[in-house]
Design an enzyme around this catalytic site. Structure first.
Site, PDB file in Angstrom:
ATOM      1  N   ASP A 165      -9.591  -0.402  15.124  1.00 31.71           N
ATOM      2  CA  ASP A 165     -10.376  -0.263  13.890  1.00 31.71           C
ATOM      3  C   ASP A 165     -11.794   0.221  14.164  1.00 31.71           C
ATOM      4  OD1 ASP A 165      -8.119  -1.223  12.500  1.00 31.71           O
ATOM      5  OD2 ASP A 165      -8.760  -3.290  12.754  1.00 31.71           O
ATOM      6  N   ASN A 180       0.832  -1.214   0.000  1.00 35.60           N
ATOM      7  CA  ASN A 180       0.000   0.000   0.000  1.00 35.60           C
ATOM      8  C   ASN A 180       0.862   1.258   0.000  1.00 35.60           C
ATOM      9  OD1 ASN A 180      -3.042  -0.524   0.129  1.00 35.60           O
ATOM     10  ND2 ASN A 180      -2.201  -2.059   1.532  1.00 35.60           N
ATOM     11  N   HIS A 234      -7.811  -0.969   5.931  1.00 38.20           N
ATOM     12  CA  HIS A 234      -8.199  -2.225   6.577  1.00 38.20           C
ATOM     13  C   HIS A 234      -8.817  -3.124   5.503  1.00 38.20           C
ATOM     14  CE1 HIS A 234      -9.349  -4.758   9.956  1.00 38.20           C
ATOM     15  NE2 HIS A 234     -10.562  -4.853   9.443  1.00 38.20           N
ATOM     16  N   GLY A 253      -9.492   3.053  19.569  1.00 34.41           N
ATOM     17  CA  GLY A 253      -9.903   1.654  19.562  1.00 34.41           C
ATOM     18  C   GLY A 253      -9.212   0.855  18.457  1.00 34.41           C
TER      19      GLY A 253
HETATM   20  C1  GAR Z   1      -3.270  -4.574   4.150  1.00 37.93           C
HETATM   21  O1  GAR Z   1      -4.068  -5.536   3.534  1.00 37.93           O
HETATM   22  C2  GAR Z   1      -4.044  -3.856   5.231  1.00 37.93           C
HETATM   23  O2  GAR Z   1      -5.416  -3.786   4.946  1.00 37.93           O
HETATM   24  C3  GAR Z   1      -3.805  -4.739   6.416  1.00 37.93           C
HETATM   25  O3  GAR Z   1      -2.459  -5.127   6.311  1.00 37.93           O
HETATM   26  C4  GAR Z   1      -2.125  -5.251   4.930  1.00 37.93           C
HETATM   27  C5  GAR Z   1      -0.800  -4.576   4.703  1.00 37.93           C
HETATM   28  O4  GAR Z   1      -0.317  -4.870   3.414  1.00 37.93           O
HETATM   29  N1  GAR Z   1      -4.051  -4.037   7.631  1.00 37.93           N
HETATM   30  C6  GAR Z   1      -4.723  -4.546   8.667  1.00 37.93           C
HETATM   31  O5  GAR Z   1      -5.123  -5.690   8.703  1.00 37.93           O
HETATM   32  C7  GAR Z   1      -4.954  -3.587   9.831  1.00 37.93           C
HETATM   33  N2  GAR Z   1      -5.909  -4.094  10.739  1.00 37.93           N
HETATM   34  P1  GAR Z   1       0.929  -4.071   2.822  1.00 37.93           P
HETATM   35  O6  GAR Z   1       2.018  -4.061   3.891  1.00 37.93           O
HETATM   36  O7  GAR Z   1       1.346  -4.859   1.630  1.00 37.93           O
HETATM   37  O8  GAR Z   1       0.470  -2.678   2.486  1.00 37.93           O
END
Ligand code: GAR
Length: 180
Positions: free
Chosen positions: A137, A12, A101, A135
């Site tokens: 999320d 991301n 998320h 909190g």
């Molecule tokens: C993403 O899918 C994000 O939605 C998730 O971690 C991943 C990171 O991917 N975040 C959570 O689950 C937060 N609760 P990345 O490091 O390749 O961007």
């Protein structure tokens, strides 16, 4: 200027960089996270704020907030940052911290949201960008992109399609929040 918090792979973060957004600083709680190498490759300053290097979480978060402010960060994006932020950090960036998320909120919070969603028999997930509060999320949702669950989906196959949606959604929302 945008500061990005990361713990892992950083796809991301890469989507934000590829979109040409003004990322001025990338911080991680994990030394050696792949995301840090992506930032370095884009010549963006990086720093590691590991919990074990500080007295407590608040001290760590305040050091991280100082560093982000030194890099003129106005908007903080949590992109796969897997630690909770303390109130002391959030007070430094009021209403200016967002998170990506992989599942609908408030239904499926936490670090195992896709596992929980499949176990519940849900037919749809959603890439979700929300404001961060104290909190897990629980902050106000800003935007979502639905991702259908397909027959035979595993956490891995679903995660891959959610990632694609995240990489479209996050840069678009961040661009809007920056007024660009
Ligand atoms: C993403 O899918 C994000 O939605 C998730 O971690 C991943 C990171 O991917 N975040 C959570 O689950 C937060 N609760 P990345 O490091 O390749 O961007």
């Amino acid at each position: 200027m945008i500061g990005v918090l990361v713990s892992g792979e950083g796809t991301n973060l890469q989507a934000l960089l590829d979109d040409g957004l003004p990322v001025s600083a990338v911080a991680s709680n994990v030394a050696g996270a792949r995301a840090l190498r992506r930032a370095e490759a884009a010549h963006v300053p990086t720093a590691v704020f590991a919990l074990e290097d500080y007295d407590d979480r608040e001290a760590r978060d305040l050091a991280m907030a100082d560093w982000l402010e030194e890099h003129r960060v106005e908007l903080v994006v949590c992109a796969g940052y897997m630690h909770l932020l303390t109130p002391a950090f959030l007070r430094r960036f009021p209403d200016r911290v967002v998170n990506i998320h992989p599942a609908p909120l408030p239904e499926f919070p936490g670090a195992h949201a896709l596992e929980d969603l499949l176990a519940a028999g849900a037919t749809e997930s959603a890439a979700t960008v929300h404001y961060v509060d104290e909190g897990v999320d629980t902050g106000v949702v800003i935007a979502t992109e639905p991702v259908p669950v397909l027959p035979g989906d595993t956490v891995e196959t679903l995660r891959e399609r959610v990632h694609e949606a995240e990489h479209r959604l996050l840069p678009r929302v961040v661009r809007e929040l920056c007024g660009r």
